[in-house]
Each structure stands twice: as structure tokens, then as C-alpha cells.
Design a protein around this motif. Structure first.
Motif, PDB file in Angstrom:
ATOM      1  N   ARG A   1      71.083  22.257  32.893  1.00 53.51           N
ATOM      2  CA  ARG A   1      70.388  21.924  34.097  1.00 53.51           C
ATOM      3  C   ARG A   1      71.124  22.239  35.375  1.00 53.51           C
ATOM      4  NH1 ARG A   1      72.437  17.122  36.393  1.00 53.51           N
ATOM      5  NH2 ARG A   1      74.289  15.930  35.139  1.00 53.51           N
ATOM      6  N   SER A   2      70.519  22.510  36.502  1.00 49.26           N
ATOM      7  CA  SER A   2      70.830  23.211  37.551  1.00 49.26           C
ATOM      8  C   SER A   2      72.363  22.854  37.912  1.00 49.26           C
ATOM      9  CB  SER A   2      70.087  22.820  38.801  1.00 49.26           C
ATOM     10  OG  SER A   2      69.926  21.734  39.018  1.00 49.26           O
ATOM     11  N   TYR A   3      72.727  21.651  38.013  1.00 47.28           N
ATOM     12  CA  TYR A   3      74.067  21.374  38.485  1.00 47.28           C
ATOM     13  C   TYR A   3      75.245  21.651  37.410  1.00 47.28           C
ATOM     14  CZ  TYR A   3      72.045  19.557  42.942  1.00 47.28           C
ATOM     15  OH  TYR A   3      71.427  19.528  44.025  1.00 47.28           O
ATOM     16  N   ASN A   4      74.926  22.082  36.140  1.00 51.94           N
ATOM     17  CA  ASN A   4      75.945  22.233  35.117  1.00 51.94           C
ATOM     18  C   ASN A   4      75.818  24.049  34.788  1.00 51.94           C
ATOM     19  OD1 ASN A   4      74.667  19.400  34.133  1.00 51.94           O
ATOM     20  ND2 ASN A   4      76.732  19.748  34.226  1.00 51.94           N
ATOM     21  N   GLN A   5      75.163  24.741  35.555  1.00 49.02           N
ATOM     22  CA  GLN A   5      75.071  26.093  35.554  1.00 49.02           C
ATOM     23  C   GLN A   5      76.423  26.847  35.933  1.00 49.02           C
ATOM     24  OE1 GLN A   5      71.449  27.665  37.146  1.00 49.02           O
ATOM     25  NE2 GLN A   5      70.234  26.766  35.443  1.00 49.02           N
ATOM     26  N   GLN A   6      76.971  26.397  36.905  1.00 47.47           N
ATOM     27  CA  GLN A   6      78.053  27.022  37.912  1.00 47.47           C
ATOM     28  C   GLN A   6      79.405  26.545  37.462  1.00 47.47           C
ATOM     29  OE1 GLN A   6      76.989  29.234  40.071  1.00 47.47           O
ATOM     30  NE2 GLN A   6      74.797  28.265  40.158  1.00 47.47           N
ATOM     31  N   SER A   7      80.258  27.516  37.321  1.00 46.37           N
ATOM     32  CA  SER A   7      81.686  27.209  37.177  1.00 46.37           C
ATOM     33  C   SER A   7      82.737  27.947  38.038  1.00 46.37           C
ATOM     34  CB  SER A   7      82.022  28.116  35.780  1.00 46.37           C
ATOM     35  OG  SER A   7      81.199  27.359  34.786  1.00 46.37           O
ATOM     36  N   MET A   8      83.901  27.764  38.315  1.00 47.54           N
ATOM     37  CA  MET A   8      84.824  28.200  38.983  1.00 47.54           C
ATOM     38  C   MET A   8      85.796  28.841  38.322  1.00 47.54           C
ATOM     39  SD  MET A   8      85.449  26.163  42.869  1.00 47.54           S
ATOM     40  CE  MET A   8      83.966  25.605  43.477  1.00 47.54           C
ATOM     41  N   ILE A   9      86.353  30.176  38.749  1.00 45.11           N
ATOM     42  CA  ILE A   9      87.307  30.767  37.831  1.00 45.11           C
ATOM     43  C   ILE A   9      88.182  31.673  38.783  1.00 45.11           C
ATOM     44  CG2 ILE A   9      86.046  32.821  37.664  1.00 45.11           C
ATOM     45  CD1 ILE A   9      86.634  33.049  34.540  1.00 45.11           C
ATOM     46  N   LEU A  10      89.499  31.851  38.199  1.00 38.42           N
ATOM     47  CA  LEU A  10      90.588  32.570  38.888  1.00 38.42           C
ATOM     48  C   LEU A  10      90.273  33.886  38.670  1.00 38.42           C
ATOM     49  CD1 LEU A  10      93.201  30.142  38.258  1.00 38.42           C
ATOM     50  CD2 LEU A  10      92.295  30.466  40.460  1.00 38.42           C
ATOM     51  N   VAL A  11      90.278  34.715  40.033  1.00 39.52           N
ATOM     52  CA  VAL A  11      90.161  36.208  39.912  1.00 39.52           C
ATOM     53  C   VAL A  11      91.291  37.107  40.658  1.00 39.52           C
ATOM     54  CG1 VAL A  11      88.742  38.408  40.087  1.00 39.52           C
ATOM     55  CG2 VAL A  11      87.625  36.142  39.479  1.00 39.52           C
ATOM     56  N   PRO A  12      92.496  37.503  39.825  1.00 39.30           N
ATOM     57  CA  PRO A  12      93.611  38.265  40.860  1.00 39.30           C
ATOM     58  C   PRO A  12      92.944  39.231  41.450  1.00 39.30           C
ATOM     59  CG  PRO A  12      93.964  37.760  38.632  1.00 39.30           C
ATOM     60  CD  PRO A  12      92.620  37.494  38.565  1.00 39.30           C
ATOM     61  N   ALA A  13      93.192  39.455  42.555  1.00 38.18           N
ATOM     62  CA  ALA A  13      92.560  40.410  43.635  1.00 38.18           C
ATOM     63  C   ALA A  13      92.792  41.819  43.076  1.00 38.18           C
ATOM     64  CB  ALA A  13      93.275  40.410  44.924  1.00 38.18           C
ATOM     65  N   ASP A  14      93.581  42.432  42.522  1.00 35.05           N
ATOM     66  CA  ASP A  14      94.118  43.529  41.887  1.00 35.05           C
ATOM     67  C   ASP A  14      93.182  43.893  40.780  1.00 35.05           C
ATOM     68  OD1 ASP A  14      95.458  42.184  40.144  1.00 35.05           O
ATOM     69  OD2 ASP A  14      97.402  43.187  40.740  1.00 35.05           O
ATOM     70  N   THR A  15      92.454  42.888  40.030  1.00 30.77           N
ATOM     71  CA  THR A  15      91.631  43.154  38.602  1.00 30.77           C
ATOM     72  C   THR A  15      90.737  44.421  39.063  1.00 30.77           C
ATOM     73  OG1 THR A  15      91.742  40.790  38.611  1.00 30.77           O
ATOM     74  CG2 THR A  15      90.316  42.262  37.275  1.00 30.77           C
ATOM     75  N   PRO A  16      90.798  45.156  38.030  1.00 28.80           N
ATOM     76  CA  PRO A  16      89.762  46.459  38.088  1.00 28.80           C
ATOM     77  C   PRO A  16      88.395  45.873  38.210  1.00 28.80           C
ATOM     78  CG  PRO A  16      91.549  46.635  36.317  1.00 28.80           C
ATOM     79  CD  PRO A  16      91.844  45.238  36.788  1.00 28.80           C
ATOM     80  N   GLY A  17      87.752  46.563  39.080  1.00 28.06           N
ATOM     81  CA  GLY A  17      86.370  46.383  39.133  1.00 28.06           C
ATOM     82  C   GLY A  17      86.067  45.645  40.381  1.00 28.06           C
ATOM     83  N   VAL A  18      87.312  44.878  41.183  1.00 32.39           N
ATOM     84  CA  VAL A  18      87.019  44.428  42.333  1.00 32.39           C
ATOM     85  C   VAL A  18      86.996  45.171  43.492  1.00 32.39           C
ATOM     86  CG1 VAL A  18      88.059  42.438  43.828  1.00 32.39           C
ATOM     87  CG2 VAL A  18      87.989  42.054  41.502  1.00 32.39           C
ATOM     88  N   THR A  19      85.995  45.200  44.398  1.00 31.09           N
ATOM     89  CA  THR A  19      86.084  46.133  45.569  1.00 31.09           C
ATOM     90  C   THR A  19      85.936  45.367  46.891  1.00 31.09           C
ATOM     91  OG1 THR A  19      85.348  47.896  44.163  1.00 31.09           O
ATOM     92  CG2 THR A  19      84.836  48.217  46.559  1.00 31.09           C
ATOM     93  N   ILE A  20      86.432  45.713  47.833  1.00 31.48           N
ATOM     94  CA  ILE A  20      86.179  44.744  49.096  1.00 31.48           C
ATOM     95  C   ILE A  20      85.274  46.003  49.631  1.00 31.48           C
ATOM     96  CG2 ILE A  20      87.105  44.172  51.302  1.00 31.48           C
ATOM     97  CD1 ILE A  20      89.521  43.364  49.764  1.00 31.48           C
TER      98      ILE A  20
END
Length: 415
Positions: A201-220
Motif C-alpha cells: 500500500r502507498s505508504y509502505n512502498q518507500q524506503s530510505m537507504i545510505l548511498v556513499p557519494a563515491d559509489t559507482p553509478g552516482v553522477t552529479i
């Protein structure tokens, strides 16, 4: 309610104000010169010097609340800060709000404050050791990745960035923007909100997760100016693309589907912190207006003696006092009854404080004439920063809708 500051509050107010007067305000010209020199986004040397002094003086992590029942996994509190209540912190945040970079001096600047609270309340011991400790020591910066360009993020259920479990990892794909501080050279960790359970259900779809800034695939992809201002020393506001970004499953915060639970714990304090600071902004604008009006003569008398300006000054003082009292009431209710019980007051001050400050800044610009629309007095940047707060942490319309529904509910039986 008792309107007098307690002895403890007064001591903290005196300490912070004394540090501002002796160290921060005299450093403003140096900050401006260093901020405009060199790289666009950087750590400003004078801020680092002031941070060391503030920490040595015990004026550090003042925002971090007392122990709550939300601590996760362990009972360690070695990085708890001064454990001031919201009511105790409110006047200190107002003092900091009078100088744009002062929050960072005391390690009390967004988005780090909210991210530190998230890690303290919901992080595992491992997550606290790796990320909370350097954040609270002021050696690292962080970002909060929630808003997305392709959807109306005022309804967070629209967020589409995917978080998919693959063995011992999560794979993240999506685009975020208005991700504050991602341009800062010390920004090393992102807290990202995305959709991990699309079938729930809608309010159980989302999560929060830690992503290090230097992780491959992260682009500013780019840094976004606010009405032409970079906020370079703050780290700016970035558009971040995540393509097949893999992080360990242990980076999940609290558990899958609990993103909204974390968001409510994070955004309530964040909203009132903004309101506290913006009252200081309004005070700064009123001071600039009064000083200017008493140094300019037109049509045979000081401009300050013209009735239109007397009216504007009086209204500014009335509005600031009303906003401060509502802010203190919201802080008090958060302390004694909890964030949920104070949600109406939080919403009211979140909407009201920026609107009041914007009106006073606009009058201050008018009082300065042509000087008000250039950078000489900093009023344009004050206006730009404050205008953004009518959108940040939920636009005015969302908070007003919530308030209207709460008001209408009082009379539902009659209807």
C-alpha cells in the motif's frame, strides 16, 4: 505558558550571542572574500577556523535533541551533543539565522542536522560508527536525496527512484534534484528515499537507504542556482543521476517500507529549525531597513519620519513577535507532547515564518532603493534563500491543506 527564558536558556543565549559578536560577525568580510575566490563549491577556510573555535567553546551540535524512544538497535549516546530541547534550541537557531553561514560554524546546518537525527534515531551501531561520528565531529558533510524532477514530489508517494534487492545488495536507479550540499567537497554520504516495495500500500512502498557519494553509478549532473545564487560554500543544490548503483543491504535504514516513518521523524524538526532561523533573517532585514532609513534624507526630512515607513517598521515588529511566539509554542509542544501532536503548529510556522520574512526583506529592499537590488547589502540573497523555504520541506499548499483538513474535522459532525 511561561514566556520568560529559563536560567539555562539565558546562559546558552548569552554564550552563543557572545561567540557571534566576538567571532562570527567580524569574520563576515573574510567569508565573503574567500567565498568569492577560487573554486565555485568549496570548504571556506574561515568557516573551518570558526568551527574549531566553536567546538572548543562547547558550542557544538546544539540541535541534537535529548534521548528519545526512537533509538534503534543500541543504547549508545556518545555523540548526542548538548541534548537541548526544541524550546531551548529555538532562540539559539534564531541567533544563528542572522548570519547565513553561522549554522555550519556550530555544526548546526541543514541538511546535516536532519541526517544526523536520522542516523541517531534509526541507524544501526555500524551505521553510526561509519557516518554519524564524522558528521557530528564536523569533518564530513551529507545530503538528503528525496525530490525528483519528473514527478510532483510534494506528494512523496510519487517518488519513483527504484531500490531493488539483489542478493546481499540493493540496486538503485533514478534521478534526484535539489539535493542540498552534494557539491561540497566533503559531502561523502547521501540518505536517499526511493521505492522498494511497489506492490505494498502507498505508504509502505518507500524506503530510505545510505548511498556513499563515491559509489559507482552516482553522477552529479549539474548544480542548480537559486535565483542566480550558487550557495557554493554550502555545497549548492544538485541534480543527481543514479544508474545501477549498488550498495550493501546493510545500508538500508530501519527496514524496507519504512521510509515515510523516517521522513516524519526527520522533517518535523527540520521544518521548525528552518522557521527558527528565518526569524533571525527577518530581524536582520528589519535592522538593515531601520539603519538605512535613518541615514537618508528626501523631501526635507529623514525617510524614517515618513508615515509609510513608520507603518512598515511597526508591522514588521508585530509580525516578528507573532512568528517568534508561534515558533516557541510549536517547539514547546514538540517537547512535551511529541511531533505528531504539534503537527498543526509546525505546519503553521513553516508557512508563516518565511512569508513574514519575505515581506520584511522586500520592504528592506525598497528602503535601500537601487542599493537594495544589488549585492552590496546582501538583501537579494536573503530574499532568494528565504523564498526557497516556501517550497523546501513541503510547499505551503501542502501544509495549508493539512491545516484546513484538521480545522474542518472539528466541525464534521455538524456538517
Amino acid at each position: 505558558m511561561i514566556f520568560e527564558y529559563s536560567e539555562s536558556q539565558r546562559r546558552w543565549i548569552d554564550r552563543v550571542q557572545a561567540f557571534m559578536d566576538a567571532e562570527v560577525i567580524p569574520a563576515i568580510p573574510t567569508f565573503i572574500a574567500q567565498d568569492h575566490a577560487g573554486d565555485r563549491f568549496k570548504a571556506v577556510p574561515i568557516v573551518d577556523e570558526l568551527k574549531a573555535k566553536a567546538r572548543a567553546a562547547g558550542l557544538w551540535n546544539l540541535f541534537m535533541p535529548p534521548h528519545s524512544g526512537h533509538q534503534h538497535v543500541d543504547d549508545t549516546f556518545e555523540w548526542e551533543g548538548q541534548s537541548l530541547t526544541n524550546l531551548e534550541y529555538a532562540p539559539l537557531a534564531e541567533i544563528m539565522g542572522r548570519v547565513p553561514f553561522a549554522g555550519e560554524v556550530f555544526n548546526c546546518s541543514a541538511p546535516d542536522t536532519g541526517n544526523m537525527e536520522v542516523l541517531m534515531r534509526y541507524g544501526t551501531r555500524e551505521q553510526k560508527d561509519r557516518w554519524l561520528k564524522p558528521l557530528m565531529e564536523g569533518t564530513m558533510r551529507s545530503a538528503f536525496l528525496m525530490t525528483e524532477p519528473a514527478v510532483a514530489s510534494s506528494d512523496a508517494r510519487n517518488i519513483e527512484t527504484s531500490i531493488v534487492r539483489d542478493g546481499d545488495e540493493y540496486v538503485i536507479n533514478g534521478t534526484k534534484w535539489w539535493s542540498s550540499s552534494v557539491g561540497h567537497p566533503r559531502c561523502e554520504i547521501y540518505i536517499l528515499m526511493g521505492k522498494s516495495n511497489p506492490d505494498e500500500r502507498s505508504y509502505n512502498q518507500q524506503s530510505m537507504i545510505l548511498v556513499p557519494a563515491d559509489t559507482p553509478g552516482v553522477t552529479i549532473k549539474r548544480l542548480l542556482p537559486v535565483f542566480g545564487y550558487d550557495h557554493g560554500s554550502h555545497g549548492g543544490h544538485g541534480e543527481v543521476v543514479l544508474e545501477n548503483v549498488r550498495v550493501p543491504a546493510s545500508n538500508m535504514l530501519l527496514g524496507e517500507g519504512r521510509g515515510f516513518e523516517i521522513a516524519q521523524g526527520r522533517l518535523g524538526p527540520g521544518r521548525i529549525h528552518h522557521a527558527m532561523r528565518v526569524i533571525g533573517v527577518a530581524e536582520t532585514a528589519l535592522e538593515k531597513m531601520c539603519r538605512r532609513l535613518q541615514t537618508r534624507t528626501a523631501f526635507g526630512s529623514l525617510i524614517s519620519k515618513q508615515s509609510v515607513w513608520e507603518q512598515r517598521i511597526a508591522e514588521a515588529r508585530i509580525d516578528i513577535e507573532m512568528a517568534r511566539l508561534l515558533c516557541l509554542k510549536a517547539a514547546y509542544m514538540m517537547d512535551v507532547a511529541g511531533n505528531k501532536s504539534a503537527r498543526a503548529e509546525i505546519a503553521m510556522i513553516k508557512v508563516g515564518a518565511p512569508r513574514i520574512a519575505l515581506k520584511i526583506i522586500d520592504d528592506a529592499i525598497q528602503a535601500h532603493g537601487g542599493a537594495g537590488v544589488c549585492d552590496d547589502f546582501g538583501l537579494g540573497e536573503l530574499w532568494a534563500n528565504t523564498r526557497m523555504l516556501r517550497i523546501a520541506d513541503g510547499p505551503d499548499e501542502v501544509h495549508c491543506r493539512q491545516l484546513a483538513r484538521m480545522e474542518l474535522a472539528k466541525y464534521a459532525e455538524v456538517a
